[in-house]
Design a protein around this motif. Structure first.
Motif, PDB file in Angstrom:
ATOM      1  N   ILE A 251       9.504   8.809  -4.503  1.00 31.86           N
ATOM      2  CA  ILE A 251       8.134   8.273  -4.596  1.00 31.86           C
ATOM      3  C   ILE A 251       8.139   6.764  -4.374  1.00 31.86           C
ATOM      4  O   ILE A 251       7.343   6.215  -3.616  1.00 31.86           O
ATOM      5  CB  ILE A 251       7.503   8.619  -5.971  1.00 31.86           C
ATOM      6  CG1 ILE A 251       7.198  10.119  -6.042  1.00 31.86           C
ATOM      7  CG2 ILE A 251       6.238   7.791  -6.216  1.00 31.86           C
ATOM      8  CD1 ILE A 251       6.700  10.583  -7.421  1.00 31.86           C
ATOM      9  N   LYS A 252       9.077   6.076  -5.019  1.00 32.90           N
ATOM     10  CA  LYS A 252       9.150   4.614  -4.896  1.00 32.90           C
ATOM     11  C   LYS A 252       9.529   4.207  -3.470  1.00 32.90           C
ATOM     12  O   LYS A 252       8.999   3.231  -2.936  1.00 32.90           O
ATOM     13  CB  LYS A 252      10.192   4.051  -5.871  1.00 32.90           C
ATOM     14  CG  LYS A 252       9.740   4.066  -7.319  1.00 32.90           C
ATOM     15  CD  LYS A 252       8.936   2.815  -7.653  1.00 32.90           C
ATOM     16  CE  LYS A 252       8.836   2.664  -9.157  1.00 32.90           C
ATOM     17  NZ  LYS A 252       8.164   1.438  -9.562  1.00 32.90           N
ATOM     18  N   GLN A 253      10.445   4.954  -2.866  1.00 31.14           N
ATOM     19  CA  GLN A 253      10.844   4.591  -1.502  1.00 31.14           C
ATOM     20  C   GLN A 253       9.699   4.841  -0.523  1.00 31.14           C
ATOM     21  O   GLN A 253       9.507   4.074   0.417  1.00 31.14           O
ATOM     22  CB  GLN A 253      12.118   5.338  -1.102  1.00 31.14           C
ATOM     23  CG  GLN A 253      13.322   4.772  -1.864  1.00 31.14           C
ATOM     24  CD  GLN A 253      14.657   5.277  -1.350  1.00 31.14           C
ATOM     25  OE1 GLN A 253      14.865   6.490  -1.241  1.00 31.14           O
ATOM     26  NE2 GLN A 253      15.565   4.369  -1.060  1.00 31.14           N
ATOM     27  N   ALA A 254       8.921   5.880  -0.781  1.00 33.10           N
ATOM     28  CA  ALA A 254       7.744   6.134   0.059  1.00 33.10           C
ATOM     29  C   ALA A 254       6.724   5.010  -0.112  1.00 33.10           C
ATOM     30  O   ALA A 254       6.109   4.551   0.853  1.00 33.10           O
ATOM     31  CB  ALA A 254       7.128   7.479  -0.298  1.00 33.10           C
ATOM     32  N   MET A 255       6.585   4.536  -1.370  1.00 26.50           N
ATOM     33  CA  MET A 255       5.686   3.404  -1.630  1.00 26.50           C
ATOM     34  C   MET A 255       6.139   2.170  -0.840  1.00 26.50           C
ATOM     35  O   MET A 255       5.324   1.472  -0.220  1.00 26.50           O
ATOM     36  CB  MET A 255       5.673   3.088  -3.130  1.00 26.50           C
ATOM     37  CG  MET A 255       4.907   1.817  -3.474  1.00 26.50           C
ATOM     38  SD  MET A 255       5.377   1.130  -5.076  1.00 26.50           S
ATOM     39  CE  MET A 255       7.008   0.459  -4.710  1.00 26.50           C
ATOM     40  N   GLY A 256       7.436   1.912  -0.853  1.00 24.15           N
ATOM     41  CA  GLY A 256       7.978   0.760  -0.130  1.00 24.15           C
ATOM     42  C   GLY A 256       7.684   0.848   1.370  1.00 24.15           C
ATOM     43  O   GLY A 256       7.230  -0.113   1.988  1.00 24.15           O
ATOM     44  N   LYS A 257       7.926   2.020   1.926  1.00 23.83           N
ATOM     45  CA  LYS A 257       7.671   2.236   3.360  1.00 23.83           C
ATOM     46  C   LYS A 257       6.193   2.055   3.671  1.00 23.83           C
ATOM     47  O   LYS A 257       5.819   1.487   4.693  1.00 23.83           O
ATOM     48  CB  LYS A 257       8.109   3.659   3.759  1.00 23.83           C
ATOM     49  CG  LYS A 257       9.604   3.799   3.935  1.00 23.83           C
ATOM     50  CD  LYS A 257       9.934   4.829   5.023  1.00 23.83           C
ATOM     51  CE  LYS A 257      11.415   4.763   5.372  1.00 23.83           C
ATOM     52  NZ  LYS A 257      12.247   5.197   4.196  1.00 23.83           N
ATOM     53  N   ARG A 258       5.346   2.587   2.766  1.00 22.43           N
ATOM     54  CA  ARG A 258       3.895   2.522   2.967  1.00 22.43           C
ATOM     55  C   ARG A 258       3.424   1.066   2.989  1.00 22.43           C
ATOM     56  O   ARG A 258       2.740   0.627   3.904  1.00 22.43           O
ATOM     57  CB  ARG A 258       3.222   3.275   1.819  1.00 22.43           C
ATOM     58  CG  ARG A 258       1.716   3.299   1.884  1.00 22.43           C
ATOM     59  CD  ARG A 258       1.165   4.030   0.671  1.00 22.43           C
ATOM     60  NE  ARG A 258       1.589   5.419   0.620  1.00 22.43           N
ATOM     61  CZ  ARG A 258       1.773   6.091  -0.531  1.00 22.43           C
ATOM     62  NH1 ARG A 258       1.606   5.510  -1.688  1.00 22.43           N
ATOM     63  NH2 ARG A 258       2.127   7.350  -0.492  1.00 22.43           N
ATOM     64  N   TYR A 259       3.849   0.280   1.986  1.00 22.02           N
ATOM     65  CA  TYR A 259       3.491  -1.146   1.967  1.00 22.02           C
ATOM     66  C   TYR A 259       4.037  -1.844   3.208  1.00 22.02           C
ATOM     67  O   TYR A 259       3.358  -2.678   3.813  1.00 22.02           O
ATOM     68  CB  TYR A 259       4.040  -1.821   0.714  1.00 22.02           C
ATOM     69  CG  TYR A 259       3.143  -1.772  -0.509  1.00 22.02           C
ATOM     70  CD1 TYR A 259       1.791  -2.096  -0.443  1.00 22.02           C
ATOM     71  CD2 TYR A 259       3.667  -1.444  -1.757  1.00 22.02           C
ATOM     72  CE1 TYR A 259       0.984  -2.076  -1.575  1.00 22.02           C
ATOM     73  CE2 TYR A 259       2.877  -1.422  -2.906  1.00 22.02           C
ATOM     74  CZ  TYR A 259       1.538  -1.740  -2.806  1.00 22.02           C
ATOM     75  OH  TYR A 259       0.748  -1.733  -3.931  1.00 22.02           O
ATOM     76  N   ASP A 260       5.280  -1.512   3.583  1.00 27.98           N
ATOM     77  CA  ASP A 260       5.887  -2.148   4.758  1.00 27.98           C
ATOM     78  C   ASP A 260       5.015  -1.966   5.989  1.00 27.98           C
ATOM     79  O   ASP A 260       4.760  -2.917   6.728  1.00 27.98           O
ATOM     80  CB  ASP A 260       7.276  -1.542   5.038  1.00 27.98           C
ATOM     81  CG  ASP A 260       8.389  -2.330   4.370  1.00 27.98           C
ATOM     82  OD1 ASP A 260       8.116  -3.434   3.869  1.00 27.98           O
ATOM     83  OD2 ASP A 260       9.527  -1.830   4.351  1.00 27.98           O
ATOM     84  N   SER A 261       4.550  -0.745   6.208  1.00 30.06           N
ATOM     85  CA  SER A 261       3.778  -0.523   7.438  1.00 30.06           C
ATOM     86  C   SER A 261       2.375  -1.130   7.302  1.00 30.06           C
ATOM     87  O   SER A 261       1.855  -1.693   8.247  1.00 30.06           O
ATOM     88  CB  SER A 261       3.737   0.965   7.817  1.00 30.06           C
ATOM     89  OG  SER A 261       3.072   1.694   6.828  1.00 30.06           O
ATOM     90  N   LEU A 262       1.786  -1.036   6.100  1.00 24.70           N
ATOM     91  CA  LEU A 262       0.448  -1.616   5.919  1.00 24.70           C
ATOM     92  C   LEU A 262       0.468  -3.141   6.036  1.00 24.70           C
ATOM     93  O   LEU A 262      -0.519  -3.756   6.439  1.00 24.70           O
ATOM     94  CB  LEU A 262      -0.124  -1.224   4.550  1.00 24.70           C
ATOM     95  CG  LEU A 262      -0.539   0.244   4.356  1.00 24.70           C
ATOM     96  CD1 LEU A 262      -0.846   0.522   2.884  1.00 24.70           C
ATOM     97  CD2 LEU A 262      -1.748   0.599   5.212  1.00 24.70           C
ATOM     98  N   LEU A 263       1.606  -3.749   5.684  1.00 24.71           N
ATOM     99  CA  LEU A 263       1.688  -5.219   5.657  1.00 24.71           C
ATOM    100  C   LEU A 263       2.308  -5.812   6.929  1.00 24.71           C
ATOM    101  O   LEU A 263       2.455  -7.031   7.038  1.00 24.71           O
ATOM    102  CB  LEU A 263       2.505  -5.674   4.440  1.00 24.71           C
ATOM    103  CG  LEU A 263       1.824  -5.491   3.081  1.00 24.71           C
ATOM    104  CD1 LEU A 263       2.822  -5.700   1.947  1.00 24.71           C
ATOM    105  CD2 LEU A 263       0.652  -6.454   2.934  1.00 24.71           C
ATOM    106  N   ALA A 264       2.654  -4.940   7.858  1.00 24.51           N
ATOM    107  CA  ALA A 264       3.408  -5.399   9.039  1.00 24.51           C
ATOM    108  C   ALA A 264       2.674  -6.513   9.794  1.00 24.51           C
ATOM    109  O   ALA A 264       3.301  -7.411  10.341  1.00 24.51           O
ATOM    110  CB  ALA A 264       3.705  -4.222   9.958  1.00 24.51           C
ATOM    111  N   GLY A 265       1.339  -6.481   9.806  1.00 27.53           N
ATOM    112  CA  GLY A 265       0.592  -7.475  10.578  1.00 27.53           C
ATOM    113  C   GLY A 265       0.290  -8.764   9.822  1.00 27.53           C
ATOM    114  O   GLY A 265      -0.344  -9.666  10.352  1.00 27.53           O
ATOM    115  N   LEU A 266       0.733  -8.834   8.572  1.00 29.50           N
ATOM    116  CA  LEU A 266       0.376  -9.995   7.743  1.00 29.50           C
ATOM    117  C   LEU A 266       1.491 -11.033   7.810  1.00 29.50           C
ATOM    118  O   LEU A 266       2.521 -10.904   7.147  1.00 29.50           O
ATOM    119  CB  LEU A 266       0.140  -9.525   6.306  1.00 29.50           C
ATOM    120  CG  LEU A 266      -0.497 -10.554   5.362  1.00 29.50           C
ATOM    121  CD1 LEU A 266      -1.868 -10.990   5.858  1.00 29.50           C
ATOM    122  CD2 LEU A 266      -0.627  -9.965   3.961  1.00 29.50           C
TER     123      LEU A 266
END
Ligand SMILES: *Cc1c(COP(=O)(O)O)cnc(C)c1O
Length: 372
Positions: A251-266
């Motif tokens: 769950i935590k690793q999925a959270m990390g991946k999710r934030y990574d992709s959502l934040l990629a443009g920032l």
């Protein structure tokens, strides 16, 4: 306005309630109850250690570790400046001298090359602390310390289920410690664990945890200990949580991946490394660091995010900058620029087990708004 997104929310929807009911139904609520032994045995097996000693929290686990190794006045213990107060306070309360090193600017864990530079004839131990989901290069640290007879205390409070090249975190230290506070990968509400292989050292930890009562002459004491015991109620929750450690790590690793992709443009923030050479990130928390061109610091960013309904926490404040230690004359004139920068530019986003995709998206929207 939609509801506030807390920085942490645990998942307690496994066997927690059932095991707690067993405690109530049988009347076993103290540390003498069967879940304490069970949690110790199952956690020791999971981490690959011979002994686990359950304690009241992760902070006193460190006090116990320092005491059990016989560290005291005249001894130096090297630790990262970028960590929680519990690490330094355990050393200072034992009468030993804490020696701080800086951390790596990318993975935020202690700089092992600096540890080598700070070793003196008085160095009794190194306290290694795994930070925010990545971990210390333990193989390098063991290779440095072992030939010199320097003990390693491994604080794995943020590293349940983490491993260094496949070997579990918590299996490297002469003594290793864990916390089960509700924001950790698994929780007992309040709780901690001390892990060792050596039989005599395990006995010493058990005795120190239990006021140094003696089996034969219970109320006659040769040494001073503490009541650091864990209750059966806490251990019952822990047993249920441990059953789900692999799931929680996913769950935590999925959270990390999710934030990574959502934040990629920032572009305004530095994100956590997904991996280092010796481990993948398990994202105990998802930390971000404001780049130097952002015209405000982490405190201001967190305030703005709070107004938008997003809970955050600041990064650790370095040990060498703590007023309490300055007043004691410790760390005077010390400068550790990486830790100092992380403390001022870093904070972490909502990172709990219960965080949903929709919440993560709202967090990232808020970050965009604040950093636009
Ligand atoms: C949480 C934590 C502790 C302290 O654990 P408590 O159970 O809260 O006392 C110690 N070290 C590290 C690295 C931690 O993250």
């Amino acid at each position: 306005m939609t509801s506030f997104i807390p920085v942490n929310e645990p998942l307690l929807n496994g066997n927690e309630k059932r095991y707690l009911e067993q405690c109530i139904d049988t009347g076993w609520i103290s540390s003498e109850g069967p879940f304490v032994k069970r949690l110790e045995e199952e956690f020791a097996a999971r981490v690959g250690r011979k002994h686990a000693v359950a304690v009241a929290n992760g902070s006193v686990a460190l006090d116990l570790a320092v005491a059990a190794l016989g560290i005291g006045p005249g001894d130096e213990v090297i630790l990262p400046s970028f960590t929680i107060i519990s690490c330094a306070s355990a050393i200072v309360r034992a009468g030993a001298t804490p020696v701080a090193v800086d951390c790596d600017p990318k993975h935020w864990n202690m700089n092992v090359a600096q540890v080598a530079q700070r070793i003196t004839p008085r160095t009794k131990a190194v306290m290694a602390v795994h930070i925010y989901g990545l971990c210390v290069d333990m193989e390098a640290l063991v290779a440095l310390c072992k030939p010199k007879g320097i003990a390693i205390i491994e604080d794995a409070a943020e590293a349940h289920g983490q491993a260094v090249r496949g070997k579990p975190c918590g299996s490297f230290g002469d003594i290793s410690t864990f916390s089960f506070y509700p924001n950790k990968h698994i929780t007992t509400g309040e709780g901690g664990m001390v892990m060792v292989d050596d039989d005599a050292l395990a006995k010493r930890c058990q005795s120190l945890r239990n006021l140094c009562f003696q089996p034969e002459k219970r109320f006659v004491h040769e040494e001073l200990g503490w009541n650091f015991r864990m209750s059966n109620l806490q251990a019952a929750v822990g047993c249920a949580q441990l059953e789900r450690l692999d799931e929680f790590t996913r769950i935590k690793q999925a959270m990390g991946k999710r934030y990574d992709s959502l934040l990629a443009g920032l572009d305004a923030i530095e994100r956590p490394l997904p991996a280092v050479a010796w481990a993948d990130n398990i994202y105990w928390v998802y930390g971000v660091v404001l780049k130097d061109h952002v015209p405000f610091d982490a405190t201001a960013a967190m305030q703005k995010l709070g107004k938008l309904g997003v809970g955050t926490r600041p990064f650790f404040w370095p040990m060498h900058e703590q007023p309490v230690f300055k007043k004691m004359g410790l760390f005077l004139g010390e400068s550790l620029p990486v830790s100092e920068r992380l403390a001022r530019r870093g904070f972490y986003l909502p990172s709990g087990m219960a965080l949903t995709q929709a919440q993560a998206e709202r967090v990232v929207e808020a970050l965009h708004e604040v950093l636009a």
